[in-house]
Motif scaffolding. Sequence first.
Motif, PDB file in Angstrom:
ATOM      1  N   ASP A 184      14.565   3.655   8.354  1.00 26.50           N
ATOM      2  CA  ASP A 184      15.866   3.080   8.678  1.00 26.50           C
ATOM      3  C   ASP A 184      16.482   2.481   7.416  1.00 26.50           C
ATOM      4  N   PRO A 185      17.709   2.876   7.041  1.00 28.88           N
ATOM      5  CA  PRO A 185      18.346   2.321   5.840  1.00 28.88           C
ATOM      6  C   PRO A 185      18.445   0.800   5.876  1.00 28.88           C
ATOM      7  N   ARG A 186      18.592   0.219   7.076  1.00 29.68           N
ATOM      8  CA  ARG A 186      18.696  -1.237   7.166  1.00 29.68           C
ATOM      9  C   ARG A 186      17.397  -1.899   6.738  1.00 29.68           C
ATOM     10  N   ALA A 189       3.665  -4.408   3.947  1.00 30.06           N
ATOM     11  CA  ALA A 189       2.413  -3.641   3.900  1.00 30.06           C
ATOM     12  C   ALA A 189       2.090  -3.012   5.249  1.00 30.06           C
ATOM     13  N   LEU A 190       2.505  -3.669   6.337  1.00 25.99           N
ATOM     14  CA  LEU A 190       2.238  -3.103   7.666  1.00 25.99           C
ATOM     15  C   LEU A 190       2.966  -1.779   7.867  1.00 25.99           C
ATOM     16  N   VAL A 191       4.154  -1.648   7.244  1.00 32.41           N
ATOM     17  CA  VAL A 191       4.903  -0.397   7.353  1.00 32.41           C
ATOM     18  C   VAL A 191       4.097   0.746   6.760  1.00 32.41           C
ATOM     19  N   TYR A 192       3.522   0.504   5.574  1.00 32.93           N
ATOM     20  CA  TYR A 192       2.763   1.558   4.913  1.00 32.93           C
ATOM     21  C   TYR A 192       1.448   1.823   5.620  1.00 32.93           C
ATOM     22  N   ARG A 193       0.856   0.795   6.192  1.00 37.77           N
ATOM     23  CA  ARG A 193      -0.365   1.013   6.968  1.00 37.77           C
ATOM     24  C   ARG A 193      -0.064   1.849   8.218  1.00 37.77           C
ATOM     25  N   ALA A 214      -4.327   0.137  -0.211  1.00 43.29           N
ATOM     26  CA  ALA A 214      -3.251   0.955  -0.765  1.00 43.29           C
ATOM     27  C   ALA A 214      -1.894   0.464  -0.273  1.00 43.29           C
ATOM     28  N   ALA A 215      -1.840   0.040   0.971  1.00 51.80           N
ATOM     29  CA  ALA A 215      -0.590  -0.463   1.527  1.00 51.80           C
ATOM     30  C   ALA A 215      -0.161  -1.742   0.817  1.00 51.80           C
ATOM     31  N   GLU A 216      -1.116  -2.651   0.545  1.00 54.03           N
ATOM     32  CA  GLU A 216      -0.798  -3.884  -0.183  1.00 54.03           C
ATOM     33  C   GLU A 216      -0.284  -3.573  -1.578  1.00 54.03           C
ATOM     34  N   ALA A 243       3.222  -2.192  -1.346  1.00 52.41           N
ATOM     35  CA  ALA A 243       4.178  -3.240  -0.998  1.00 52.41           C
ATOM     36  C   ALA A 243       4.523  -4.076  -2.221  1.00 52.41           C
ATOM     37  N   ARG A 244       3.488  -4.454  -2.997  1.00 50.88           N
ATOM     38  CA  ARG A 244       3.746  -5.239  -4.208  1.00 50.88           C
ATOM     39  C   ARG A 244       4.591  -4.447  -5.206  1.00 50.88           C
ATOM     40  N   GLU A 245       4.329  -3.136  -5.304  1.00 47.40           N
ATOM     41  CA  GLU A 245       5.091  -2.305  -6.231  1.00 47.40           C
ATOM     42  C   GLU A 245       6.562  -2.257  -5.838  1.00 47.40           C
ATOM     43  N   VAL A 246       6.826  -2.091  -4.541  1.00 48.51           N
ATOM     44  CA  VAL A 246       8.205  -2.024  -4.064  1.00 48.51           C
ATOM     45  C   VAL A 246       8.909  -3.351  -4.260  1.00 48.51           C
ATOM     46  N   LEU A 247       8.222  -4.443  -3.953  1.00 51.25           N
ATOM     47  CA  LEU A 247       8.843  -5.759  -4.050  1.00 51.25           C
ATOM     48  C   LEU A 247       9.099  -6.176  -5.493  1.00 51.25           C
TER      49      LEU A 247
END
Length: 357
Positions: free
Chosen positions: A209-211, A227-231, A239-241, A244-248
């Motif tokens: 979702d773009p939002r 991280a829950l999204v990637y999990r 890997a999810a953590e 998430a850190r990379e994106v943030l």
Amino acid sequence: MSPTNRPEPTRAQVRRWRRYLADERAEAAVYRDLARRREGEERAILLELAEAERRHEEHWRELLGHHVGHPKRGAVRTRVLGWLARRFGGVFVLALAQRAEARSGYAGDDDATSAMVADEQIHGEVVRSLATRGRSRMSGMFRAGVFGANDGLVSNLALVLGIGATGVAAQTVLFTGLAGLLAGALSMAAGEYVSVRSQRELLEASIPDPRAQEAIPHLDVDANELALVYRARGMSPDAAEDRAREVLSATEPRRAEDAEPDYEEIGTGVSAALSSFGFFASGALLPVLPWIFGLSGTTAVVAAAVIVGAALLLTGAVVGVLSGAPPLKRALRQLAIGYGAAAVTYLLGLAFGTTVS
């Protein structure tokens, strides 16, 4: 054994080696012709294949020595492949080249080195991989086209033969066939449009979702749930953590449209509908041609069966070539299915009608 100490080859060996030499030269030319129609990595790969064929060519030249003689022409199938490569290229030619590599006789010939046998096997896989790219790009349209054409051929042949066998007037058979053509083409187009649109909508439901993308800069870095999204997408917790850190930590979050997949293999609903309509109509027209040109009775029935039989053999062979399967086997299978369906309706027409005049 050095060339000077090698025993004099037999006539059979000279003929076979010269044939191999001609085929290797022709196959190298095919790959060079295909490379001229491409660019980038595909072009480089095809030129490497041509160079490998040139090395094989040198092997046979060395064995032949003074028996090499004037250059011979390659096998007919290789020359045809070269003609197609120079004028068309594309996945169809690659599929033919894949089958040509699979037909190599080096495995059973002691005069070919083990490296050459392995080369031919690997060449087949390389060409298969190149052809797979083209198959993926055309699979959506190809599926709709082949399905539509064959459905038109078989269904309208069965229709006109069944009606014709009842003994009705030739004009009735003609109008029945034309009505079947139009009704079937419209039905195929509508069904294909709905099918493809539904498939795309199902897959598009998985696009992020773009939002949610826009919300990333405002997340609580210490207690975020990214991280829950990637999990949920299948990543391990660690890997999810990390993801998430990379994106943030990125200064500019990745745009949502960058993550959207391209459903090129599926095609669009409109293109699938148009191709289904066109291919069904072209296939369904063939069984009606005898009645359009004024034939009737048994003559029209036989003519329709022959015309459709030839078309079924052609489409079956094309499907076989593009799928890497034996074209003759696929052609005969297509013919048996089409004639089987038509025979059932023809026999029913005979049973419930009069006789074919």
